[in-house]
Design a protein around this motif. Sequence first.
Motif, mmCIF file in Angstrom:
data_model
loop_
_atom_site.group_PDB
_atom_site.id
_atom_site.type_symbol
_atom_site.label_atom_id
_atom_site.label_comp_id
_atom_site.label_asym_id
_atom_site.label_seq_id
_atom_site.Cartn_x
_atom_site.Cartn_y
_atom_site.Cartn_z
ATOM 1 N N PHE A 145 0.814 -1.209 0.000
ATOM 2 C CA PHE A 145 0.000 0.000 0.000
ATOM 3 C C PHE A 145 0.848 1.260 0.000
ATOM 4 C CE2 PHE A 145 0.286 0.487 4.651
ATOM 5 C CZ PHE A 145 0.480 -0.828 5.061
ATOM 6 N N ASN A 249 -3.565 -15.992 -0.946
ATOM 7 C CA ASN A 249 -3.658 -14.822 -0.078
ATOM 8 C C ASN A 249 -4.171 -13.603 -0.820
ATOM 9 O OD1 ASN A 249 -3.012 -14.633 2.711
ATOM 10 N ND2 ASN A 249 -1.051 -15.571 2.223
ATOM 11 N N VAL A 256 -5.848 -3.751 0.639
ATOM 12 C CA VAL A 256 -5.088 -2.509 0.786
ATOM 13 C C VAL A 256 -4.805 -1.863 -0.560
ATOM 14 C CG1 VAL A 256 -4.052 -2.812 3.053
ATOM 15 C CG2 VAL A 256 -3.021 -3.923 1.106
ATOM 16 N N TYR A 293 -8.880 -20.286 -1.336
ATOM 17 C CA TYR A 293 -7.548 -20.546 -0.779
ATOM 18 C C TYR A 293 -7.260 -22.041 -0.787
ATOM 19 C CZ TYR A 293 -3.699 -19.442 2.465
ATOM 20 O OH TYR A 293 -2.482 -19.259 3.065
ATOM 21 N N VAL A 294 -8.232 -22.832 -0.292
ATOM 22 C CA VAL A 294 -8.052 -24.286 -0.259
ATOM 23 C C VAL A 294 -7.922 -24.827 -1.678
ATOM 24 C CG1 VAL A 294 -9.141 -26.467 0.367
ATOM 25 C CG2 VAL A 294 -9.256 -24.538 1.933
ATOM 26 N N LEU B 112 -5.527 -22.500 9.495
ATOM 27 C CA LEU B 112 -4.545 -22.290 8.428
ATOM 28 C C LEU B 112 -5.195 -22.243 7.053
ATOM 29 C CD1 LEU B 112 -1.442 -24.422 9.452
ATOM 30 C CD2 LEU B 112 -1.557 -21.964 9.174
ATOM 31 N N ALA B 113 -6.455 -22.664 6.958
ATOM 32 C CA ALA B 113 -7.125 -22.651 5.665
ATOM 33 C C ALA B 113 -7.603 -21.251 5.299
ATOM 34 C CB ALA B 113 -8.297 -23.627 5.652
ATOM 35 N N PHE B 114 -7.417 -20.274 6.204
ATOM 36 C CA PHE B 114 -7.767 -18.891 5.890
ATOM 37 C C PHE B 114 -6.494 -18.085 5.687
ATOM 38 C CE2 PHE B 114 -11.328 -20.452 8.323
ATOM 39 C CZ PHE B 114 -12.417 -19.904 7.692
ATOM 40 N N PRO B 115 -6.478 -17.178 4.711
ATOM 41 C CA PRO B 115 -5.362 -16.239 4.642
ATOM 42 C C PRO B 115 -5.308 -15.460 5.959
ATOM 43 C CG PRO B 115 -6.760 -16.049 2.697
ATOM 44 C CD PRO B 115 -7.461 -16.959 3.638
ATOM 45 N N LEU B 118 -7.143 -12.158 6.489
ATOM 46 C CA LEU B 118 -8.596 -12.298 6.460
ATOM 47 C C LEU B 118 -9.112 -12.823 7.787
ATOM 48 C CD1 LEU B 118 -10.689 -11.900 4.208
ATOM 49 C CD2 LEU B 118 -10.883 -14.371 4.233
ATOM 50 N N LEU B 121 -9.070 -10.081 10.141
ATOM 51 C CA LEU B 121 -10.202 -9.189 9.888
ATOM 52 C C LEU B 121 -11.477 -9.738 10.515
ATOM 53 C CD1 LEU B 121 -10.006 -8.036 6.147
ATOM 54 C CD2 LEU B 121 -10.045 -6.629 8.177
ATOM 55 N N ALA B 122 -11.729 -11.028 10.293
ATOM 56 C CA ALA B 122 -12.951 -11.637 10.814
ATOM 57 C C ALA B 122 -12.942 -11.622 12.343
ATOM 58 C CB ALA B 122 -13.071 -13.064 10.299
ATOM 59 N N LEU B 123 -11.798 -11.971 12.926
ATOM 60 C CA LEU B 123 -11.709 -11.990 14.393
ATOM 61 C C LEU B 123 -11.862 -10.584 14.959
ATOM 62 C CD1 LEU B 123 -8.804 -14.542 14.821
ATOM 63 C CD2 LEU B 123 -11.157 -14.855 15.555
ATOM 64 N N SER B 125 -13.692 -8.216 13.811
ATOM 65 C CA SER B 125 -15.085 -7.765 13.865
ATOM 66 C C SER B 125 -15.802 -8.402 15.055
ATOM 67 C CB SER B 125 -15.811 -8.035 12.551
ATOM 68 O OG SER B 125 -15.448 -9.259 12.014
ATOM 69 N N ALA B 206 -1.481 -2.757 7.781
ATOM 70 C CA ALA B 206 -2.502 -2.904 6.747
ATOM 71 C C ALA B 206 -3.893 -2.746 7.357
ATOM 72 C CB ALA B 206 -2.369 -4.248 6.047
ATOM 73 N N LEU B 212 -9.372 -0.508 10.240
ATOM 74 C CA LEU B 212 -9.934 -1.556 11.096
ATOM 75 C C LEU B 212 -9.001 -1.929 12.236
ATOM 76 C CD1 LEU B 212 -11.293 -3.684 8.165
ATOM 77 C CD2 LEU B 212 -12.679 -2.484 9.838
#
Lengths: 314, 271
Positions: A145, A249, A256, A293-294, B112-115, B118, B121-123, B125, B206, B212
């Motif tokens: 960014f 990712n 950003v 992602y998966v 680990l299956a989430f970037p 992200l 970000l979810a946590l 919120s 970021a 956020l």
Amino acid sequence: MTRFVLSRLISAIPTLFLVSLAVFTLIRLIPGDPVSLMLGDNIDDTAYEAMSHQLGLDRPIPVQFLLWLQGVFQGDLGRSITTGQPVLPLVLQRFAITAQLVLVAVGLATLLAVPLGMLAAWRQNSAFDLGVVVGATALMSIPTFWMGLMLLLFFGLQLGWLPVLGYVSPFEDFGAGALYLIMPVAALVLHECGILVRMARASTLDVLRLDYVTHARAKGLTEGQVLRRHVFRNAFGPTWTLLGLILGNLLGGVAVVETVFTIPGLGRLIVESIYGRDYPVLQGCLLFVAVTYVVVNLIVDLCYPLFDPRVKTT
Amino acid sequence: MNLGRTNKYLGGLLIAFFLLSALLGWLWTPYDPLALDLRARLAPPGAGHWLGTDEYGRDVMSRLMAAARTSVTISALTVGFAVTFGIVLGSVAGYARGWVDRLVMLFTDTLLAFPSILLALALLSILGANIWGVILALGLAYMPTVTRVVRGAVMSLREQEFIEASRLMGHPVGYTLRAHVIPNCLAPVIVIATSMFGSVLLTESALSFLGLGVPPPAPTWGNMLAGARPYMAQAHWLGIFPGLCIALTLLGINLFGDYVRDRFDPRMKGL
């Protein structure tokens, strides 16, 4: 080969199930009541109950999960609270924008980074190698960014060469679309290139030390042949895996970069849905990104045997 | 030409510089980082304000110093959280095996299956955008990596003779883990923790940039950059200095991380 592909596909099913369970749980844990949010100020008990019945929120949690999952399989991710649009088309439309940005950027970064990394390793400790390593470490340390902002400042504001804000789809007007994409793509390419060059160089160095490379040289192959035919195939593995992670990712929303260049991509949608407490949209985005992602990492796995025959396909 | 030495000294120097600014920012800043001075709006860098002022006339340098403090605190606590709980979960899973292991790894692999950005970000919120929410969200997002590495190291350690000897001597499991297993799997953890520091700093910036993270008016490098966007044409210094701080700190951490990796993981030497 078929069995290899099938077993990999099957092994992804439990992961996908857990991911959807995690997304469902995360959304339910967000403080706040979606029903009162949707109804706004005019809450009376009958309207409240009608709405929570309509949303299925009066059912037991496990039933809610199964109903939601059923909807997911039918391509129904619910509707946005703020605009009333169905979530899936919205997510797909935004994803298409993010995907073209990310695929172009990661493709370019790979084409640049892999040869650079290999050449640097081939000439280890030369001035060229030193330059590549220093450059890569520096690029890797610059956040996308900020790189984006600096490109904007220099090429957009000072020189006035490139459009500063907005987005035009390259499918509608290729020339203009490409102009708008140059800076965001450049910001991503420069950062990811730094990471990929270092990985490509490190794994090439690892392979160059092996006896079979000495043997290939000893039997009289040119350096070009040794690098292309023998080193590349073996050294590409770790970079390929990293590529999968980076791609996954970034497809998850380069929020950003999209913010810097005001590109209406998936990342922006996620951020907007958090700001607007638009739970169905956020839930849909999270699920979509996690599944992407998966799936990307699965595809990366499945492609392994294409360049490294040692990965058994039976 | 010795890259290893450059890594160590230049990296260490950059890190030390920002640690000291953070520490100094705690005790003293040239101006109050939150004080508005509408007469000095968007003043360019000069004698009164070395790095200029922002759209409310707040001193950029003071804000950068206060932000350094926030960033260092968040990164250190996040990495501490991820490493502590990662070690606990990983060593228990790797040592106990069986259903405990399966359960822990199920949880870890799902995360680990989430970037990671992200997931954070979810946590966020759920936890709310404040400094503790950011730390917890980032910590949970980064913990699985540590868990995986520690579990792997413990699995191979537990089969070795000296661990078996400790078991046979009748030491309780907790003691064996603390005294023999965990100290022997710290090397890879140190390597990861060093690079994780940079990654956490980047993600935190970021998140702040997206609005956020830690909420304004408290300054962070990320939200200063976000605030600079509308004023880039008139006041380019607002966009340059916070980014420079992030980039130089990251460079320091990356260089120092290379040194740490060479030091603790000799197989990777020279790579």
